[in-house]
Design a protein around this motif. Structure first.
Motif, short mmCIF file in Angstrom:
data_model
loop_
_atom_site.label_atom_id
_atom_site.label_comp_id
_atom_site.label_asym_id
_atom_site.label_seq_id
_atom_site.Cartn_x
_atom_site.Cartn_y
_atom_site.Cartn_z
N ASN A 138 -1.43 3.16 1.20
CA ASN A 138 -1.40 4.35 0.35
C ASN A 138 -2.43 4.25 -0.76
O ASN A 138 -3.09 5.23 -1.12
CB ASN A 138 -0.01 4.54 -0.25
CG ASN A 138 1.01 5.00 0.77
OD1 ASN A 138 0.67 5.35 1.89
ND2 ASN A 138 2.27 5.00 0.38
N CYS A 139 -2.58 3.05 -1.31
CA CYS A 139 -3.56 2.86 -2.38
C CYS A 139 -4.97 3.06 -1.86
O CYS A 139 -5.83 3.63 -2.56
CB CYS A 139 -3.40 1.47 -3.00
SG CYS A 139 -1.92 1.29 -4.01
N LYS A 156 0.91 9.10 -12.05
CA LYS A 156 2.20 9.05 -12.74
C LYS A 156 2.13 9.57 -14.16
O LYS A 156 3.03 10.23 -14.64
CB LYS A 156 2.73 7.62 -12.74
CG LYS A 156 3.16 7.10 -11.38
CD LYS A 156 4.40 7.80 -10.90
CE LYS A 156 4.92 7.19 -9.61
NZ LYS A 156 6.17 7.84 -9.14
N GLY A 213 -1.05 -2.43 -5.35
CA GLY A 213 -0.85 -2.12 -3.95
C GLY A 213 -0.35 -3.36 -3.22
O GLY A 213 -0.93 -4.44 -3.36
N ASN A 236 2.89 0.60 -5.20
CA ASN A 236 2.96 1.38 -3.98
C ASN A 236 2.45 0.50 -2.82
O ASN A 236 1.97 -0.61 -3.03
CB ASN A 236 2.13 2.66 -4.10
CG ASN A 236 2.68 3.79 -3.25
OD1 ASN A 236 2.70 3.70 -2.04
ND2 ASN A 236 3.11 4.87 -3.90
N ASN A 237 2.56 1.05 -1.63
CA ASN A 237 2.05 0.37 -0.43
C ASN A 237 0.53 0.29 -0.47
O ASN A 237 -0.14 1.20 -0.96
CB ASN A 237 2.53 1.15 0.80
CG ASN A 237 1.99 0.60 2.07
OD1 ASN A 237 0.95 1.03 2.56
ND2 ASN A 237 2.67 -0.38 2.64
N PRO A 276 8.91 2.83 -5.05
CA PRO A 276 7.95 3.06 -6.13
C PRO A 276 8.59 3.43 -7.46
O PRO A 276 7.97 3.25 -8.51
CB PRO A 276 7.09 4.21 -5.58
CG PRO A 276 7.98 4.92 -4.63
CD PRO A 276 8.86 3.86 -4.02
N CYS A 328 8.10 4.37 0.64
CA CYS A 328 6.68 4.31 1.00
C CYS A 328 6.48 4.05 2.49
O CYS A 328 5.49 3.42 2.89
CB CYS A 328 5.94 3.26 0.17
SG CYS A 328 5.93 3.60 -1.59
N ASN A 374 4.61 9.62 0.06
CA ASN A 374 5.19 8.30 0.28
C ASN A 374 6.21 8.26 1.40
O ASN A 374 6.27 7.28 2.15
CB ASN A 374 5.87 7.80 -1.00
CG ASN A 374 4.90 7.45 -2.09
OD1 ASN A 374 3.87 6.84 -1.83
ND2 ASN A 374 5.22 7.84 -3.32
N LEU A 431 -2.73 5.04 -9.17
CA LEU A 431 -1.28 5.25 -9.26
C LEU A 431 -0.90 5.58 -10.69
O LEU A 431 -0.02 6.41 -10.95
CB LEU A 431 -0.53 4.00 -8.80
CG LEU A 431 -0.65 3.58 -7.35
CD1 LEU A 431 -0.02 2.20 -7.14
CD2 LEU A 431 0.00 4.61 -6.42
#
Length: 287
Positions: free
Chosen positions: A109-110, A280, A64, A105-106, A71, A152, A148, A276
């Motif tokens: 967001n995490c 994925k 993050g 990711n940002n 991403p 993001c 996102n 994440l």
């Protein structure tokens, strides 16, 4: 063999690394971030701390970053706390170095993903993670998936216009420094001792945060909002005024069962970064 993930949270002053297995952090380490260091030096520090905490059981790394992030390509742009990181292909660098998948990711967001996967929001499909600190960061889980937006960029609630400025200047630490010439932490300490000015500061902050939350409700209609970040530790001092503002929301039926809680999850951002990898790979063996 126990399957493990490595979560990395690049924060305002530290890089926090955690080894995640069986839904919890088994081992963690922190190093300080030098804002003035050259890009290569900070990157080497990141590589070193990852290497020191990597085991043979780690199958993927999640990171993050407080930045604009691609991403898919794993490129980070204009990292807030590392000015020298203007455009860093972090995913390709780390995958070449460690030869395992890397997902980026940002950081906000995490945090939201960590709360959704491991925290109080795991029983809801539509949630908001709101990180209250130097800025105000927001992550969105919509119908059980992290949303996102482009690079993001979704969830920048702090940039919306508010009063004579933007929401971030009233719902983050900027409010306390600008209007009370003190840090949120110092004012929280004074509020615990019953200081009237400090208590007034948090009353005002709570009203502003409540207005920000009303905007979130109009835009996303979440089932739950989980608060994190350093300012959330002072929740008892701003809760009442925050909820008072939220009650001014136009559609009362919508908020009858709304949950607003402070995170009780240790290392939400780290766990979210590790998550994440789960989103994925969709690999149940990682749980």
């Amino acid at each position: 063999m126990r399957v493990e993930l490595l979560g990395v949270d690049i924060g305002g002053t530290t890089i926090h690394v955690g080894l995640v297995a069986n839904n919890s952090i088994k081992k963690e380490a922190k190093i300080l971030v030098d804002r003035e260091a050259a890009a290569a030096i900070t990157l080497q520090s990141l590589l070193n701390v990852i290497r020191q905490n990597l085991t043979g059981n780690v199958v993927a790394i999640g990171i993050g970053v407080p930045a604009v992030v691609d991403p898919d390509k794993g490129i980070v742009y204009d990292v807030q706390n590392i000015p020298s990181w203007k455009e860093i292909p972090l995913k390709s660098i780390l995958e070449k170095e460690f030869n395992i998948p890397v997902f980026i990711n940002n950081d906000a967001n995490c945090f939201a993903l960590g709360e959704f996967t491991y925290g109080q929001a795991k029983n809801y499909k539509n949630i908001i993670g709101l990180s209250l600190g130097t800025g105000i960061g927001m992550g969105i889980i919509s119908n059980g998936m992290l949303y996102n937006g482009v690079l993001c960029g979704a969830g920048e609630i702090g940039m919306l216009s508010y009063k004579d400025s933007i929401i971030e200047n009233y719902a983050s630490s900027f409010f306390f420094t600008e209007h009370y010439n003190a840090t949120a932490k110092d004012l929280a300490d004074e509020a615990r001792n019953g200081d009237k000015i400090a208590l007034q500061a948090f009353n005002e902050y709570g009203s502003h945060l409540g207005e920000a939350i009303k905007n979130i409700l109009y835009l996303f209609a979440p089932q739950a909002i989980i608060l994190g970040g350093s300012i959330s530790k002072a929740y008892p001092f701003f809760k009442e005024k925050m909820l008072e503002s939220v009650q001014g929301f136009a559609y009362q039926k919508q908020i009858e069962n709304l949950i607003i809680e402070v995170s009780q999850t240790n290392g939400s951002a780290l766990l979210g970064a590790a998550s994440l990898c789960l989103q994925k790979t969709n690999n149940n063996a990682l749980n």
